[in-house]
Design an enzyme around this catalytic site. Structure first.
Site: not given
Ligand SMILES: *Cc1c(COP(=O)(O)O)cnc(C)c1O
Length: 405
Positions: A141, A226, A255
């Site tokens: 994700f 990420d 986050k």
């Molecule tokens: C939450 C998340 C995102 C997306 O972040 P947003 O602030 O909702 O755009 C991307 N990568 C990972 C691993 C995440 O947990």
């Protein structure tokens, strides 16, 4: 206070908000530390941390103080002018990591979008316009923009929105042979979460991460991590890559970076950043002084031995409480993740009950998350009080008992 004259409730949601979420039946109105209260005054213990965002709990006094003081000083300048909080935050992120250059955005998706564009742009400028392949992983994700859902490994999030960005290949996570089979000299980047969060709280193995680093080196590709969910102390280190003894080329963080205030960052080296020039990429709010001042305070607090070492101690308390619950109810097959990114995996007999357990927990006064249909995810404040963990776990045990009856 005109805003308070309009009565709103959970029902209002269904009438005014785009139906892309199905929020819980209660509406939180106040939080302090790891406790939250709803419109009816009912109290909850928060093991959900706003999805790994409120890493210092709700309304941490130091963050509130910075919000107030910066709020009375300077909120926004645009990137036509730089500002002191952004320059300080970037300097501190660089001092704390492998990185030498920082780009600020407002969300995880936006930081990833910048990372993927940079990886492609770097390959285009340094190698060839045909070096555009991105290798990513099933169940990954990376956010909800069209590029980030396309790199993400869940087609249900990217189907139905027209043509997708091309030249993205997905292979199974933690499967180095699968990566070897698809990587070539046209690959510009491998994109990976060190611990898959939404995809089920699944940590990369050390051999996998080290293998990805070696494959990137062999093929002049960039290793993009990420760390939107795994970063900012969540794993017990400031960034999860530190567990693997590797140096990435790009990482993204969001986050917990602002502890609840929207802000994100992409970190990279001077060498990679040097292909960029004014006008190639940008964002209006990115690096605004209010967000950066709050993130600077959050970083100052999180990047200390007290907080980082406290993560593992709290993890142990969670794990031992979960093991006790499992002795009683025989419901879990595994507890996985790192630090306070914890996944309690339901065993085959209870595999589809994650959502029921989440709802039963809310009824008992506990906020938890799921990650897929068979994983309960705990991403609490990194400074949650041991007494709150104990009380939350007592509520969790009651919720499980109700679901099983
Ligand atoms: C939450 C998340 C995102 C997306 O972040 P947003 O602030 O909702 O755009 C991307 N990568 C990972 C691993 C995440 O947990």
């Amino acid at each position: 206070m005109a805003a308070e004259n309009l009565a709103v409730s959970r029902e209002t949601f269904d009438n005014v908000i785009l139906p892309v979420y199905a929020p819980a039946q209660f509406v939180p109105v106040k939080g302090k530390g790891s406790r939250v209260w709803d419109q009816q005054g009912k109290e909850y213990i928060d093991f959900s941390g706003g999805i790994a965002v409120t890493a210092l709990g709700h309304c941490h006094p130091a963050l509130v103080e910075t919000l107030k003081s910066q709020g009375e000083t300077l909120w926004h300048t645009s990137n036509v002018f730089t500002n002191e909080p952004a320059l300080r935050l970037a300097s501190k992120l660089i001092a704390a990591t492998f990185a030498e250059r920082v780009f600020f955005g407002n969300s995880g998706a936006e930081a990833n979008e910048a990372a993927f564009k940079l990886a492609r742009y770097y390959a285009c400028k340094k190698h060839s316009p045909f070096k555009s392949k991105i290798i990513a992983f099933h169940n990954a994700f990376h956010g909800r923009t069209l590029f980030t859902v396309s790199v993400g490994g869940q087609p249900k999030y990217s189907d139905g929105f027209g043509p997708k960005p091309a030249d993205i290949v997905h292979v199974p996570f933690n499967d180095l042979a699968a990566v070897k089979a698809v990587i070539d000299d046209h690959t510009c980047a491998i994109v990976v979460e060190p611990i898959q969060g939404e995809g089920g709280v699944m940590p990369a193995t050390p051999e996998f991460m080290q293998g990805l680093r070696a494959l990137c080196d062999q093929h002049n590709a960039l290793l993009v991590l990420d760390e939107v969910q795994s970063g900012m102390g969540r794993s017990g280190k400031l960034f999860a890559y530190e567990h693997y003894g590797i140096k990435p080329d790009i990482i993204t963080t969001a986050k917990a970076l602002g502890g609840g205030f929207p802000v994100s960052a992409m970190l990279t080296t001077h060498e990679i950043a040097s292909v960029m020039a004014p006008g190639v990429h940008g964002t209006t709010y990115g690096g605004n002084p209010l967000a950066c001042a709050i993130a600077e305070t959050a970083l100052d607090i999180i990047n200390t031995p007290e907080v980082l070492n406290g993560v593992d101690a709290r993890r142990e308390q969670f794990v031992s409480a979960l093991q006790k619950i499992n002795q009683q109810f025989d419901i879990l097959s595994e507890i996985r993740g790192k630090g306070l990114l914890l996944g309690a995996v339901l065993n085959a007999q209870h595999a589809s009950k994650a959502r029921d357990i989440l709802n039963a927990s809310a009824a008992e006064g506990l906020m938890v998350l799921t990650a897929g249909s068979d994983v309960i995810r705990f991403v609490p404040s990194l400074v949650i009080e041991p007494t709150d963990i104990a009380e939350g776990m007592a509520r969790f045990a009651r919720a499980i008992a109700k679901v099983l009856n």
